[in-house]
Design an enzyme around this catalytic site. Structure first.
Site, short mmCIF file in Angstrom:
data_model
loop_
_atom_site.label_atom_id
_atom_site.label_comp_id
_atom_site.label_asym_id
_atom_site.label_seq_id
_atom_site.Cartn_x
_atom_site.Cartn_y
_atom_site.Cartn_z
CG HIS A 79 6.50 0.24 -9.83
ND1 HIS A 79 6.78 0.85 -8.62
CD2 HIS A 79 5.14 0.17 -9.90
CE1 HIS A 79 5.64 1.13 -8.00
NE2 HIS A 79 4.64 0.72 -8.75
CB CYS A 127 2.21 1.85 -6.30
SG CYS A 127 1.88 0.32 -7.19
CB CYS A 171 -1.29 6.05 -9.78
SG CYS A 171 -0.34 4.73 -10.57
N GLY A 194 -3.17 1.80 -5.85
CA GLY A 194 -4.31 0.91 -6.00
C GLY A 194 -5.50 1.33 -5.17
#
Length: 410
Positions: free
Chosen positions: A366, A92, A396, A398
């Site tokens: 997103h 992300c 944040c 993964g």
């Protein structure tokens, strides 16, 4: 590091990420990037031959998003053959990492200019299309450490931090309300362009995901999205996903599942680009800078709980810039799940009134690989609109990572 200036930031609207139904679903992701590149070149009257490189964040790099989408998008856009491109996957954080990668080259003196950005067509290349999970299906790793889905991690954070279902729903409602106010006030207009069909008609001109009519009652009525998943027996000894997560946190007896489709980020399509260069390059290109990059950082955290690294990444970036939390006027903390900005704010002591003032991914969606670049453009626009100076963008990631970039308006 020499000064790196941001000369422009541009994005598509975010279309619903449903196959055949969203406003961008009929557009190949290469073409989304191509239109974004060309629209920026047109509005800045940019000599494309002056651009050294193009970095693109993309998470699911298979099928239509494979084949080094950065380079092929340049070809699709009919840019000069001399302009190169490369593709990045930091989950992300990919879009912001793409920006930071170009900025690093410029700051180090190895390049004069470049474009960083991202794309994700979640309607055409859904999450999971690479069939890799977070751990690449590494069975040997799973014997030692099982990386659970992010929704389980988000609920684990909420449980350990004491955030209730009511708390995360209230945050989600605020995101929708702030986004509705921003849309009504045309706060996204400067960085948003209408994607067009081949016949010149408009395919999508505005973000499709926001729901201005959201209520707390409606949010409260949604089922927990990850409770059933958490009860799935998938471990070597038939442990459930919840049990596997709690092996790392034995002091937590049970995961309270509080996240739903209403307080988690929306699945959408979108693309974004950010034009950067040195001061000398800007003069040569005839462009005025809008902002400069003050600092960049990444940080790792425990990979099962996974989503707590925006706080240490932000702290590292602040330290590199010689700044404090209170020195940042605006914070863009990606709303992958409501608990992420809530936990980050709690960990760093951030004034809630400075966080995601125009809503976030819960309301707006997103588009994985593009979000970081989108948030940076949103921050620049809001700094200019509100006559403020500094912003920090963080996401944040993964596997237990965070990324942060600090910008200062010029």
């Amino acid at each position: 590091m020499a000064d790196v200036f941001i000369y422009d930031a541009l994005r598509t609207p975010r279309g619903r990420g449903k196959a055949g139904k969203g406003g961008l679903a009929n557009h190949h992701p290469q073409e989304l990037l191509a239109q974004t590149l060309n629209h920026m070149a047109e509005r800045k009257k940019l000599d494309k031959n002056l651009v050294d490189d193009f970095s693109v964040g993309c998470v699911t790099q298979v099928k239509e998003q494979g084949a080094c989408i950065a380079r092929v998008a340049l070809i699709a856009a009919e840019w000069p053959e001399e302009v190169t491109g490369f593709t990045i996957n930091r989950f992300c954080g990919s879009g912001l990492e793409a920006v930071n990668s170009i900025a690093s080259k410029i700051g180090a003196g190895f390049s004069d200019s470049g474009i960083g950005g991202g794309v994700e067509s979640m309607s055409r290349v859904p999450m999971g299309s690479d069939e890799a999970m977070l751990d690449g299906n590494n069975m040997k790793l799973r014997e030692r450490l099982f990386l659970v889905p992010q929704g389980i991690s988000a609920d684990l954070i909420a449980t350990r931090e004491g955030f209730s279902r009511s708390d995360v729903d209230k945050f989600a409602l605020s995101s929708q309300q702030k986004a509705a106010r921003a849309i009504e006030g045309k706060r996204f207009a400067n960085s948003l362009f209408a994607v067009k069909n081949d016949d010149g008609s408009v395919a999508l001109a505005t973000d499709e995901h926001p729901r201005a009519d959201t209520t707390l009652e409606g949010l409260a009525g949604l089922k927990a999205a990850f409770e059933q998943m958490g009860g799935m027996p998938v471990g070597p000894n038939k442990e459930t996903l919840d049990q596997l997560a709690l092996l790392r946190y034995p002091d937590t007896k049970k995961i309270e599942h509080v996240h739903t489709g209403g307080n988690s980020s929306g699945i959408v399509d979108g693309a974004a680009v950010v034009l950067m260069g040195s001061a000398e390059w800007g003069k040569k290109a005839g462009l005025k800078p809008r902002a400069r990059i003050r600092a960049m950082a990444t940080a790792g955290a425990e990979p099962v709980i996974m989503l707590t690294a925006p706080a240490p990444a932000s702290k590292k970036a602040l330290d590199r810039a010689g700044m404090k939390v209170s020195d940042i006027d605006l914070w863009e903390i990606n709303e992958a799940f409501a608990v992420v900005p809530m936990q980050t704010a709690k960990a760093l002591g951030i004034d809630p009134d400075r966080i995601n003032v125009n809503g976030g991914s819960i309301a707006l969606g997103h588009p994985l690989g593009a979000t970081g670049a989108i948030l940076l453009g949103t921050a620049i626009d809001e700094l200019e609109r509100s006559n403020k100076s500094t912003a920090l963008i963080t996401l944040c990631i993964g596997g237990g990572m965070g990324i942060a970039t600090i910008i200062e308006r010029v």
